[in-house]
Enzyme design. Structure first.
Site, short mmCIF file in Angstrom:
data_model
loop_
_atom_site.label_atom_id
_atom_site.label_comp_id
_atom_site.label_asym_id
_atom_site.label_seq_id
_atom_site.Cartn_x
_atom_site.Cartn_y
_atom_site.Cartn_z
N HIS A 186 5.91 4.03 -5.23
CA HIS A 186 6.43 2.99 -4.34
C HIS A 186 7.96 3.03 -4.22
O HIS A 186 8.51 2.86 -3.13
CB HIS A 186 5.98 1.61 -4.86
CG HIS A 186 5.95 0.55 -3.81
ND1 HIS A 186 5.11 -0.55 -3.90
CD2 HIS A 186 6.63 0.39 -2.65
CE1 HIS A 186 5.30 -1.32 -2.84
NE2 HIS A 186 6.22 -0.78 -2.07
N TYR A 207 2.23 -6.10 -4.13
CA TYR A 207 1.94 -7.12 -3.13
C TYR A 207 0.99 -8.20 -3.66
O TYR A 207 0.78 -9.22 -3.01
CB TYR A 207 1.30 -6.50 -1.88
CG TYR A 207 2.09 -5.40 -1.23
CD1 TYR A 207 3.44 -5.19 -1.52
CD2 TYR A 207 1.48 -4.54 -0.33
CE1 TYR A 207 4.16 -4.16 -0.93
CE2 TYR A 207 2.19 -3.51 0.28
CZ TYR A 207 3.53 -3.32 -0.03
OH TYR A 207 4.21 -2.30 0.56
#
Length: 274
Positions: free
Chosen positions: A106, A48
């Site tokens: 992730h 991110y």
């Protein structure tokens, strides 16, 4: 706010703040504001590009670090043991903390040594770098392999989940094995609130369509949700969703919605039905 707990030691507030795709000052301000409003669960990741901004917010807020549940992750191209360790060290440095509350893989990789990656994940937990460990975007067969064959003490799985996407098989498995399920993209990037059935339920209760969609998730045992919200109004609206009372007729309308809409499926995603 309800806190989800697991046998492996997870204590995670059910409603959290998703931070993607916020960056920089916008992200810092949003996290500080959310903590001020009462959020105690913040979700971030190296991908991110905002861990430093979240870390700045943790330094600015009056809320003590020990009162905040902090999740971060490791990207799919860094699942070799040394790279995983470096990724977490970089995250801890950016976040300004010695330990995260939940550290997750992730995405699964296409060609990787699953056993070595999971062994490293477990070792990082045992070394105290992460209080709890989990995985994100794992299909059921792969999750089963990690839990049953490799015996990893996972505390959570994070997947896309909302009123337009069925995750019942994963949810059943998570419940049976003591894992929390965190729903990301819980509002289907606005699509949930556009559904006539959701609007009908919202009008009936005098609430926002987004609150109906969010409360449907939060009413489910073992489910957490991390909607992204940057404005004070949206953050407060998501908190206020906790007060919505859905009835059996509402749930029947939601159950009748199509459940095959996946809005996050990058080219490196796994075979979802595997």
């Amino acid at each position: 706010m309800r806190t989800l707990t697991t046998a492996n030691g997870l204590h995670m507030p059910q409603l959290g703040l998703g931070t993607w795709p916020m960056k920089g000052e916008e992200c810092t301000a949003a996290v500080v504001q959310a903590l001020e409003l009462g959020y105690r669960h913040i979700d971030t990741a190296p991908a991110y590009e905002n861990e430093d901004a979240v870390g700045q917010a943790l330094r600015q807020t009056q809320v003590p670090r020990e009162a905040i549940h902090l999740t971060t992750k490791v990207w799919w191209d860094k699942l070799q043991p040394a790279a995983m360790r470096q990724s977490l060290e970089d995250s801890l440095r950016a976040l300004g903390t010695e330990q995260v509350d939940l550290f997750m893989i992730h995405w699964p990789a296409k060609d990787w040594d699953l056993r070595r990656s999971i062994e490293t994940l477990v070792a990082l937990r045992e070394e105290g770098k992460a209080r709890n460990i989990g995985v994100a975007n794992f299909p059921l067969a792969l999750l089963r392999q990690v839990v049953e064959e490799l015996g990893a003490p996972l505390s959570a799985i994070q997947v896309e989940y909302h009123v337009l996407l069925d995750q019942q098989h994963l949810l059943d498995y998570a419940r049976a094995h003591g894992l929390a399920l965190t729903a990301y993209t819980p509002l289907a990037r606005g699509l949930a609130a556009e559904q006539p059935a959701i609007r009908e339920i919202a009008a009936k209760h005098g609430v926002l369509p987004s609150q109906v969609a969010l409360k449907w998730l939060l009413d489910q045992d073992g489910v957490a949700a991390i909607p992204k919200a940057s404005s004070r109004a949206n953050q407060q609206a998501n908190l206020d969703a906790l007060k919505v009372q859905l009835d059996d007729a509402d749930r029947a309308l939601i159950a009748a919605l199509p459940k095959g809409k996946r809005v996050v499926s990058p080219e490196f995603a796994p075979e979802w039905d595997a």
